[in-house]
Design an enzyme around this catalytic site. Structure first.
Site, PDB file in Angstrom:
ATOM      1  N   LYS A  12       0.862  -1.181   0.000  1.00  0.00           N
ATOM      2  CA  LYS A  12       0.000   0.000   0.000  1.00  0.00           C
ATOM      3  C   LYS A  12       0.890   1.219   0.000  1.00  0.00           C
ATOM      4  CE  LYS A  12      -4.506   0.649   0.323  1.00  0.00           C
ATOM      5  NZ  LYS A  12      -5.484  -0.375  -0.072  1.00  0.00           N
TER       6      LYS A  12
HETATM    7  N1  GLU Z   1      -7.118  -0.113  -3.416  1.00  0.00           N
HETATM    8  C1  GLU Z   1      -7.855  -1.301  -3.706  1.00  0.00           C
HETATM    9  C2  GLU Z   1      -7.913  -2.222  -2.508  1.00  0.00           C
HETATM   10  O1  GLU Z   1      -7.799  -1.785  -1.371  1.00  0.00           O
HETATM   11  C3  GLU Z   1      -7.370  -1.994  -4.969  1.00  0.00           C
HETATM   12  C4  GLU Z   1      -5.922  -2.339  -4.995  1.00  0.00           C
HETATM   13  C5  GLU Z   1      -5.454  -2.818  -6.368  1.00  0.00           C
HETATM   14  O2  GLU Z   1      -6.233  -2.856  -7.287  1.00  0.00           O
HETATM   15  O3  GLU Z   1      -4.273  -3.138  -6.461  1.00  0.00           O
HETATM   16  O4  GLU Z   1      -8.173  -3.385  -2.632  1.00  0.00           O
END
Ligand code: GLU
Length: 424
Positions: free
Chosen positions: A113
């Site tokens: 993240k």
């Molecule tokens: N931000 C989204 C999540 O928390 C998607 C992450 C992604 O597509 O890599 O799952």
């Protein structure tokens, strides 16, 4: 771990939450202590402080992070969040959740993240672009199409991903579409990606309703959050024949027991200054009142720790489908389990986003693009399979759905870690 001043037993930090959830699964799996410590800590945490020349000519320094939690099952994957309250611990928790989410869906990624501490409402479009390009450049030392692939999250969107991809590509000297997902479709994005998280939530809701003996069609649904996930989940619930009786955005909610016109709210109200609260054929309610509305299905799709020890006893939904990451605290989970409220956990319920991100990445690497139907069908199949694997694990271990999902996700990651072995 010591709780910080603002965190209490009732509302632990999200990192404490993530570690408590892991500990429960580690206990079920009888995980070796050393392996448990590997999984409880992130592999890499990068902190960057970087300057941006604002429109008024002043230089502002922003703080950002990229955390890679575990890469035993493949390159790391996870969104980038722009929000004034992010910090390293929260970003680490979100990266851990990405690891389990990818493992539960059985897609070949570890979790990551990123975030920047910024209130995007203060930025002009030009400032947002400059901030994104500089942040992309700062973290490009650890991201790449085969190492770590960012995507949108709270406060970021397809345009931000396009700037990120362009910056990385300029540095590399060639276009690298596979470095981020959630891009605009003409730049290597995938059809169906924008709707994927909300669509996945509704697949999970359908299956969970069936298990509980009622149908989503005709049921009363409440959605907290009217961003990408909440608004699309509400719209698809309405299309499936459910009555969406309450929705909210950051400013507050609206309620009508006869149902709200979701399409109209999306098209005519969500972009207004006053947002959905300008709609008049309803009663205004607060975000906390909304969670306690009498309904069949509650979809929290806003921020973390919305359902906690003080309000879990008042929730009247039969089913909670977590569109957001971390909306329910561990104490609230216990209360809901005791009250027989089924919770489809975030690492399963909102996996649709990263699943279609995976499809986007595969399409980019092959430079061969799929039709929207194909994307949606594959997403629905993967969500349904993941849901039923978790359901089976829940029945087998006589536990709740969160722990059942953790048992599957943590076991897959632990097995990969052990099979690969520890270098050197
Ligand atoms: N931000 C989204 C999540 O928390 C998607 C992450 C992604 O597509 O890599 O799952």
């Amino acid at each position: 771990m010591a709780a910080s001043a603002t965190h209490t037993a009732e509302k632990p930090s999200v990192l404490e939450m993530a570690r408590q959830q892991l500990a429960v699964a580690a206990n079920y799996l009888d995980l070796d202590e050393g392996l448990h410590s590997v999984l409880a800590t992130p592999k890499r945490q990068l902190i960057v402080n970087f300057p941006v020349v604002m429109d008024n000519g002043h230089v502002e320094v922003f703080e950002g992070y990229r955390v890679q939690h575990n890469l035993s099952r493949g390159p790391t994957k996870g969104g980038i969040r722009y929000h004034p309250e992010v910090d390293l611990d929260e970003t680490t928790a979100l990266a851990m959740w990405m690891t389990w989410k990818c493992a539960v869906a059985d897609i070949p990624y570890g979790g990551a993240k990123g975030s920047v501490k910024v209130d995007i409402k203060r930025l002009s479009k030009r400032e947002l672009e400059k901030l994104t390009r500089r942040f992309a450049s700062e973290i490009s030392v650890i991201v790449g199409p085969s190492t770590d692939i960012p995507a949108p999250d709270m406060g970021t969107n397809a345009q931000v991903m396009a700037w990120f991809m362009d910056t990385y590509s300029m540095q590399m000297g060639s276009t690298a579409t596979g470095v981020v997902t959630g891009k605009p479709v003409p730049l290597g994005g995938s059809l169906g990606r924008v709707e994927a998280t909300g669509r996945g939530c509704i697949v999970a809701a359908h299956e969970a309703c069936k298990f509980l003996g009622f149908s989503l069609a005709g049921s009363r649904v409440v959605v907290q959050g009217f961003g990408n996930v909440g608004s699309i989940a509400a719209r698809l619930a309405e299309e499936a024949g459910a009555k969406v009786i309450a929705v909210s955005d950051a400013a507050g909610g609206i309620y009508n027991p006869n149902g709200l016109p979701i399409q109209t709210l999306i098209q005519r109200y969500s972009h207004r200054e006053g947002g959905i609260r300008e709609f008049t054929d309803c009663e205004p309610i607060s975000n906390s009142e909304l969670l306690e509305v009498d309904c069949d299905v509650l979809i929290p799709a806003a921020t973390a720790e919305q359902i906690h020890a003080s309000n879990a006893g008042n929730i009247r939904a039969k089913l909670i489908v977590e569109g957001a990451n971390g909306p329910t605290t561990p104490e609230a989970d216990d209360i809901l389990s005791d009250r027989n409220v089924m919770v489809v956990p975030d690492i399963l319920a909102n996996a649709g986003g990263v699943i279609v991100s995976y499809f986007e990445w595969v399409q980019d690497l092959q430079a061969f693009f799929w039709e929207e139907n194909e994307v949606n069908n594959k997403l629905e199949r993967l969500m349904r399979n993941s849901f039923h694997n978790v359901l089976q694990s829940m029945l087998q271990h006589k536990t709740n759905m969160r722990t059942a999902a953790y048992i599957i996700g943590v076991k897959r990651v632990a097995d990969a870690t052990v099979t690969r072995g520890i270098f050197p």
